[in-house]
Design a protein around this motif. Structure first.
Motif, PDB file in Angstrom:
ATOM      1  N   ARG A 105       5.098 -40.643  12.580  1.00 52.00           N
ATOM      2  CA  ARG A 105       4.481 -39.584  12.877  1.00 52.00           C
ATOM      3  C   ARG A 105       3.173 -39.930  12.526  1.00 52.00           C
ATOM      4  O   ARG A 105       3.276 -40.530  11.876  1.00 52.00           O
ATOM      5  CB  ARG A 105       4.976 -38.036  12.265  1.00 52.00           C
ATOM      6  CG  ARG A 105       5.166 -37.716  10.884  1.00 52.00           C
ATOM      7  CD  ARG A 105       5.597 -36.765   9.880  1.00 52.00           C
ATOM      8  NE  ARG A 105       6.041 -36.686   8.603  1.00 52.00           N
ATOM      9  CZ  ARG A 105       5.238 -35.601   8.348  1.00 52.00           C
ATOM     10  NH1 ARG A 105       6.025 -34.286   8.189  1.00 52.00           N
ATOM     11  NH2 ARG A 105       5.753 -35.802   6.472  1.00 52.00           N
ATOM     12  N   ASN A 143      -0.591 -31.264  10.752  1.00 53.13           N
ATOM     13  CA  ASN A 143       0.052 -31.150   9.468  1.00 53.13           C
ATOM     14  C   ASN A 143       0.020 -32.482   8.459  1.00 53.13           C
ATOM     15  O   ASN A 143      -0.040 -33.064   8.976  1.00 53.13           O
ATOM     16  CB  ASN A 143       1.148 -31.594  10.633  1.00 53.13           C
ATOM     17  CG  ASN A 143       2.936 -31.219   8.575  1.00 53.13           C
ATOM     18  OD1 ASN A 143       3.014 -30.115   8.525  1.00 53.13           O
ATOM     19  ND2 ASN A 143       3.486 -32.432   8.519  1.00 53.13           N
ATOM     20  N   GLU A 144      -0.600 -31.641   7.031  1.00 54.75           N
ATOM     21  CA  GLU A 144      -1.113 -32.652   6.664  1.00 54.75           C
ATOM     22  C   GLU A 144      -1.776 -33.751   6.891  1.00 54.75           C
ATOM     23  O   GLU A 144      -0.972 -34.651   7.079  1.00 54.75           O
ATOM     24  CB  GLU A 144       0.846 -33.379   5.501  1.00 54.75           C
ATOM     25  CG  GLU A 144       1.665 -32.227   5.493  1.00 54.75           C
ATOM     26  CD  GLU A 144       3.054 -32.792   4.991  1.00 54.75           C
ATOM     27  OE1 GLU A 144       2.921 -33.708   5.335  1.00 54.75           O
ATOM     28  OE2 GLU A 144       3.767 -31.775   4.377  1.00 54.75           O
ATOM     29  N   ASP A 266       0.888 -27.612   0.652  1.00 52.37           N
ATOM     30  CA  ASP A 266       2.762 -28.018   0.555  1.00 52.37           C
ATOM     31  C   ASP A 266       3.027 -28.718  -0.521  1.00 52.37           C
ATOM     32  O   ASP A 266       3.039 -29.598  -1.181  1.00 52.37           O
ATOM     33  CB  ASP A 266       3.244 -29.146   1.741  1.00 52.37           C
ATOM     34  CG  ASP A 266       2.629 -28.882   3.205  1.00 52.37           C
ATOM     35  OD1 ASP A 266       2.254 -27.568   3.158  1.00 52.37           O
ATOM     36  OD2 ASP A 266       2.557 -29.233   4.154  1.00 52.37           O
ATOM     37  N   TYR A 268       6.058 -30.064  -4.091  1.00 49.70           N
ATOM     38  CA  TYR A 268       7.152 -30.073  -3.357  1.00 49.70           C
ATOM     39  C   TYR A 268       7.469 -30.692  -5.215  1.00 49.70           C
ATOM     40  O   TYR A 268       6.998 -32.163  -5.441  1.00 49.70           O
ATOM     41  CB  TYR A 268       6.989 -31.575  -2.733  1.00 49.70           C
ATOM     42  CG  TYR A 268       7.215 -30.728  -0.984  1.00 49.70           C
ATOM     43  CD1 TYR A 268       8.800 -30.537  -1.013  1.00 49.70           C
ATOM     44  CD2 TYR A 268       6.568 -30.948  -0.501  1.00 49.70           C
ATOM     45  CE1 TYR A 268       8.738 -30.469   0.390  1.00 49.70           C
ATOM     46  CE2 TYR A 268       6.300 -30.333   0.955  1.00 49.70           C
ATOM     47  CZ  TYR A 268       7.494 -29.657   1.398  1.00 49.70           C
ATOM     48  OH  TYR A 268       7.935 -29.642   2.743  1.00 49.70           O
ATOM     49  N   GLU A 315       4.695 -25.201   2.622  1.00 57.75           N
ATOM     50  CA  GLU A 315       5.788 -25.719   2.302  1.00 57.75           C
ATOM     51  C   GLU A 315       6.113 -25.571   0.830  1.00 57.75           C
ATOM     52  O   GLU A 315       5.158 -25.810   0.219  1.00 57.75           O
ATOM     53  CB  GLU A 315       5.746 -26.765   2.806  1.00 57.75           C
ATOM     54  CG  GLU A 315       5.259 -26.976   4.400  1.00 57.75           C
ATOM     55  CD  GLU A 315       5.143 -28.699   4.680  1.00 57.75           C
ATOM     56  OE1 GLU A 315       5.751 -29.156   4.150  1.00 57.75           O
ATOM     57  OE2 GLU A 315       4.783 -28.566   6.101  1.00 57.75           O
TER      58      GLU A 315
HETATM   59 ZN   LIG Z   1       5.776 -31.192   4.991  1.00 61.52          ZN
END
Ligand SMILES: [Zn+2]
Ligand SMILES: [Zn+2]
Ligand SMILES: [Zn+2]
Lengths: 633, 633, 633
Positions: A105, A143-144, A266, A268, A315
């Motif tokens: 991606r 996305n990101e 996001d 994590y 996320e």
């Molecule tokens: Zn992600």
């Protein structure tokens, strides 16, 4: 404000037969929002201009029918194979000159005109079809951005665009030569075609050119995002967000955010502890299953600033991830803790990534709320607990923080281009300051570099700023709290050269950095008060009163009124002492928190989070590992 | 001889209005020499054959009028953009096959014919214009050959030239096949076009070919330098120098030096400690602000040999630099110490880099004698102190050293090609021997590998020589002192194959290396006397008497008369014992110096330098950190 | 069976005049076999279709006349320059996209059709000429497939062949999209031309595609080897072998071995300890001159399986090698020990590499039995000792081992593609299990993943298998000993996706892995019995009885009947306890061997080997370092 939960969902990954049941369970567990669509281009447009909207229509219907609100993502982070076939030169190129291929991606160059038009087209179609859909209650662009090191590309498309950008900025090669000092090493150019990208040079390229390239690359992201926003706004009134990735400084998030309605990031915590936070191995082992106790809060506060008060977790890690060097599971309770911590810092929505663990492809080892076999995974139950707790909770409203930290992307680029010592970095320096504030029990606001109102804060920290913006300088001039600036603040021009007279140029503080030293690990500059500087130390000159000296008598902190300058990078204990001393001066109470306990104050509550792997005492309460405690303020 | 000071100056970096004042201050502080011009090509020839000499004429006039002597550099290390546009294939190519671009410096391949002609042209013009200028009292060719890993290039130009070079050396592919043993792995070629550069092979290429490529590459540098010297000599009688960079072994400095009138080197003690000297981290921390206590002296002695007695420091670190991994400031006094140490080793001139810190481009964080705002930086005052001290000092004349060390570039290439153990290197081995001599208080001469007169020396060390040259072998045969050879000395042929009968072939010493072992860190070969070998150990055979054995009875040192062979790489303490033992045998007194104290004897003085961060005692004197002491001999 | 010695010899490296004397000495020392020819293509066919067989005819005659049996190697690992000129696209390409050039060896892509035809041609000619030669008693195909990282190539030839391979395997792009889950990240393709090799993607490519590429690459090796075998078999009845390299898992050795008559491997104990075995530095120092005490045995047992009982050492280290990071000499006695250990594990022949040390080219620092000057090197005398000992020794016949370990190449690829934790690897995990068995004094058989008869074994270990083959699953279902599976066994599909229902699917054991964690160095999962898991831990669910728990109560080992599942990676002491516990359950006695002592039981003997650097006691015997002891069973 009532806070709510969300989840990331990929209807295209599952048999249509299970969608309704998935939606029912989401609603049942207390989830309000579902993000979908952001990687589905190959299903929305399987071939050029052949669209298949049916499945997405039905998916949105099914989700909406269950009472869920949809965040619809634009799929531009994953152009299908046919797009790349059409625009083979859209692929990004690595610093070593290697092309980066289709097959995962983010395989596009932000500067590529043809790809931008493809994006405009797919976003327009998407917005036209769903812009008025009653279930589509928010949008996500791409996305990101920047993830997988994709902001900087060294392609032909980037080269062409960079030359145009330089021509706009400097107007003539001669002007750029002067601004960059290209007379040095005969680097002068007489035509824009002689300027190349700042990679593959024999030794370091001109840092001014490198910084220009960083600015250019950031602007490419801003433009790329803006064209999507334009297309969506034509069709929809729903808020538009982007999901930023943790510890990414490759583009200016404030600038991208200016075009958006809210920020999101996001989160994590365990992945980030493993792969992007500086900690010694013992500390990493201690927080192995919890994440760094300050890293989430830092990003929360940062994206609250980027979103001008409005932000989400798009996320949220719900279990082990797949992409960090090592991927342990969260300590039981941590998914709940992370969620509550986000709410305490002002998140409107915390959305878990993802609903069901994918049994295939790159992220198959990344946990979801459900296992691949649709059974609840550990995070499922913690999400359900939070949902219940939210129901019974009064609204959580923000309280102004008493202290602020200034964060600036341009400074991150500048010091990456010119670290001068291998372990100097803006993010790390700003985070060191942030951590010291947090260890003192303080809630923090993060400010952009052009902040013009400091009056809400008793204390402002602004280490490592490339330069002072005009509004910030003006704000400082009339500031009545204490602002601690430096090291390295305002010691360069906008083109990353050294100003003459030498900087910093601080209102009301006569202090000049005459020389800077970087220090390897294992060496230090000891201070009179028993503290020490690591990594960095500056020699100061000027009439400003000296508040602290090194053991050999050089100024370590100067200033007494409201503006102080810090001449080095304090170690943690030294930073604690400095922060507590300044707080005492401005009458701000501080705490001495046990290691791993962290606070956040909201309008009506004080939240206490225990990141430690053992129970900790908080006044009369014992908070278990991963425990969350709140009490009225 | 009276020694003098110099400085590096870039008139093209500054407004012409300040030149006169700069020149006045230089003279005032006691500077005699100014190096200029070596990166100014884009200002001397802004477009092909369009020259602009006016500014340089005026700069030389202004400097000369202030009583300064000019060293004029040729600008060939920084070809302007238009030169690269004209010769796009002149760019060097890295070992991985990537081109290295315009945008910094040294972006040329030494083997490129077209670029050589450009260089000949600009040097001829320069020499024609300034060859008789009364202020131009010396020349410098190019700048720091080899810096930034530019000796070895894998371009098409290099490939073509290398094939021609091989054809000249071996006369036929068959002869090369035989000399290199290409029958091994079917590497035989039948046409020169089948030979490629020794990069990108599946596994290691033939070491004989790799060594040939190193010889070729070194000769390209020699030829490149020679054509500049030829052009200058046609027009000027002033001495011609080149400024070599520290710890560079990629080309043969003796061979380049043979075409020059004197050597010079660029001494950055703190940068080099950080980025190119093997020391454990504690030792690096101890000498953080002083530099390695032997590294400068080693280079001084080496370039005295390269310059056949005549040498300068062309660039002396005056404060923090910008290019090392970390860049602390020198301890107060070190700039003075370094300068005096250079004079004690015979430097005619010590020239500081640079006059004023540049506020722009790559080296903006590199200190000068002046700050960017023209105020004196710390080094300024130390230079002024040295200038005053020089005035009051009688002439410093060289004294012959009692011991010698042989240094050979070809050996450095051979063992880089074939280290056999990851941490084996010629420079490191030679430096280990040098350090042991220095710790014993000895002044050292460095000799080239074809030294033919050893009679001045009581002791000669020659570790790690690929082979013995004929003159050196002859000199050894009649030598009356003690020569310690090995490990690895004379164990290969000129083509880097193993001779049969096996080496070494030493006059009067019956010893053969039958097997060699390399040893990883943490392992050792213990010796009977309590010492140990690290890194390397050879099994010896032969009738030579054994002077020292390993604990399991193998020979560690053999020989008794004048030729001894050392079978391994001693650790520091063991090397100390060996050196002291041999000195005792030849009646040479040694000292036991405190850590950081170093000596150098000249004709009339003994100089004592304290590199330690604490005061040290020298007989009845206490020398402070960075202190210099001298006394009559 | 009587075991015998061999040696590797290169007649083309030496003057023909010495061949006869070499052959005489070989025979005299007790050598029976000579391997020749495997790198001699440039001498056999100096130009296209111009053959020179004369020298090889004579060499074989001379060797045969001395009573030696010849192993004739095909020279396809070293195509001459003219082959590469003819097929420039046969060169392999590295993962970063760089071509790998002529100039060493193994410079070919297994998938290249044109090169395969060249190989078929030279092998046919060789087989035609020597297929009936009475002295040619065995064949070797190529040399060390995969060495120097040559299995995976990213060339155009590989791309074309991989697309064809995918088309065969999946039949349609749509089927592959489904099997790989390409809907994820819009990676779906509609034409095989859209599939690229799995390198140079922006982030990780689809692991299913990566595993497919590994399978493809392995099959290319199998096909490449098979075409050589076909050509030889047409002309010769002599057995055909290949010499595998140590710790190579890049292709399926069982699959290549299926076309051969016997296996062989190249055993370099000290080189491998240095460059490819995980050990802490202290342990590496302890076994510096002996090699890892289990690594040779592991490969012996592995290649006994690959050769279906028949195997050789084709190359045995006889002294220091040249290619490891460091290259010490073997402890005196180790060459003998290694040889006897190979025989004890069933080697038919142990062949030393090489007869005489080459004085030229890449391996000039690699010892032989003779020195370059033809004098005996230390290994010579040890080989002679073994030859004498063999004469006096009764036949050494194999005994069935009581325990087995399953080894699977596909699993090695799968976990390399998807380690999930940076230090997880199949080889390392299998070797950890093997070592625990050996520390308990057990002799071990290694089984392929499709083993269908487990009845000879009381205990079978099968950690880390990607999936259970049908035969192995069937065998397990009726197995009467104890089989210990896991961690990670049978948790994926053949396409490297997660099965639903979740795995493992083990006969008679209700256990499911619901979540996997990887653990960085310095962290652990402690077990109730005082042991601990490192690297890896799985959360189990199911009705299977729990035999051991973690300290926080999760299952660590489940199962009671014959099938058990291990949920983590035990450290050495924990693995010892587990093995000893299981052995006790099945009535298999274990020993507690001193560190470095290792056993191997044959039909009539128990062999004891002392790898320790100090003497060790074995019942009433003291075995010196490098000592070998045998006694009747
Ligand atoms: Zn992600
Ligand atoms: Zn320089
Ligand atoms: Zn081999």
């Amino acid at each position: 404000m009532k806070r709510s939960l969300g989840v990331c969902y990929y209807p295209e990954h599952w048999d249509e037969a299970v969608w309704a049941e998935d939606a029912r369970r989401m609603a049942e567990v207390g989830i309000a929002w579902v993000r979908i669509g952001e990687f589905a281009w190959s299903r929305l447009e399987p071939a050029p201009d052949r669209f298949d909207w049916g499945w997405l229509d039905r998916a949105i219907d099914v989700l909406g029918a269950a009472g869920l609100k949809v965040v619809l993502g634009t799929p531009t982070a994953t152009p299908p194979a046919w797009v790349v076939e059409k625009h083979p030169d859209m692929l990004p190129v690595g610093k070593g000159g290697q092309p980066r291929r289709f097959g995962s991606r983010r395989h596009y160059d932000f500067a590529h005109r043809g790809y931008r038009e493809e994006c405009r087209r797919i976003v327009r179609h998407l917005a036209e079809r769903y812009g008025k859909n009653p279930h589509v209650a928010a949008w996500q662009t791409d996305n990101e951005y920047a993830c997988h090191d994709t902001t900087l590309s060294y392609s032909d498309a980037a080269r062409t665009a960079f030359r145009e950008w330089l021509a706009q900025r400097y107007q003539s090669p001669e002007a750029m030569n002067r601004a960059h000092g290209n007379v040095f090493w005969s680097m002068e150019v007489s035509d824009w075609s002689q300027v190349d990208l700042p990679n593959l040079t024999v030794t370091e390229p001109n840092p001014s050119l490198s910084l220009a390239f960083r600015r250019f690359a950031s602007e490419m992201v801003v433009e790329f995002n803006r064209l999507q926003v334009e297309e969506i706004r034509k069709q929809s009134d729903a808020p538009i967000l982007h999901n930023y990735m943790g510890r990414v400084t490759d583009f200016d998030h404030f600038a991208v955010g200016a075009d958006l309605d809210a920020a999101s990031w996001d989160s994590y915590p365990i992945g980030f502890l493993s792969d992007r936070i500086e900690n010694d191995p013992e500390r990493k082992a201690r927080f192995l299953r919890q994440g760094d106790p300050d890293n989430q809060a830092f990003h929360h506060d940062l994206y609250r600033a980027v979103g001008r008060g409005r932000w989400w977790i798009m996320e949220q890690q719900p279990g082990p991830v797949n992409w960090a060097p090592w991927n342990p599971a969260p300590l039981p309770g941590m998914v709940r803790l992370w969620t509550w911590e986000a709410f305490a810092h002002g998140a409107e929505v915390v959305s878990y990534f993802r609903w069901r663990q994918a049994p295939f492809a790159q992220e198959q080892m990344h946990a979801g709320l459900l296992r691949p076999d649709s059974q609840p995974a550990p995070g499922f139950h913690e999400a359900a607990t939070v949902a219940k707790e939210l129901e019974g909770m009064e609204a959580i409203d923000p309280a102004p923080a008493p202290v602020a930290l200034v964060f600036d992307y341009e400074s991150a680029w500048a010091w990456e281009v010119q670290p001068q010592g291998r372990d100097f970095g803006f993010w790390r320096l700003a985070f060191a300051a942030y951590r010291a504030l947090r260890r003192a029990g303080l809630s923090v606001d993060i400010l952009p570099p052009d902040a013009e109102d400091l009056s809400p804060y008793k204390l402002v920290l602004a280490p490592g700023l490339l330069r002072l913006s005009d509004p910030f300088r003006t704000a400082l001039a009339s500031y009545e709290g204490i602002a601690l600036l430096g090291p390295r603040t305002d010691t360069k021009t906008a083109d990353l050269t050294i100003p003459v007279p030498l900087g910093p140029d601080l209102p009301g503080l006569d202090a000049t950095v005459t020389l800077a030293e970087s220090l390897p690990p294992g060496t230090e500059v000891p201070l009179e008060n028993g503290g020490r500087f690591l990594h960095w130390f500056e020699h100061l000159e000027g009439a400003a009163p000296v508040a602290l000296r090194t053991t050999d008598g050089r100024p370590a902190i100067v200033g007494d009124g409201s503006i102080c300058y810090l001449a080095g990078w304090p170690d943690d204990a030294t930073f604690d002492g400095i922060v507590r001393g300044l707080c005492a001066e401005v009458g701000l109470p501080t705490l001495d928190l046990p290691d791993g306990l962290r606070l956040r104050d909201t309008a009506r509550h004080r939240f206490v989070f225990n990141y430690a792997p053992e129970p900790q005492r908080w006044s009369s309460v014992t908070i278990p590992p991963a425990g969350v405690h709140w009490e009225p303020r």
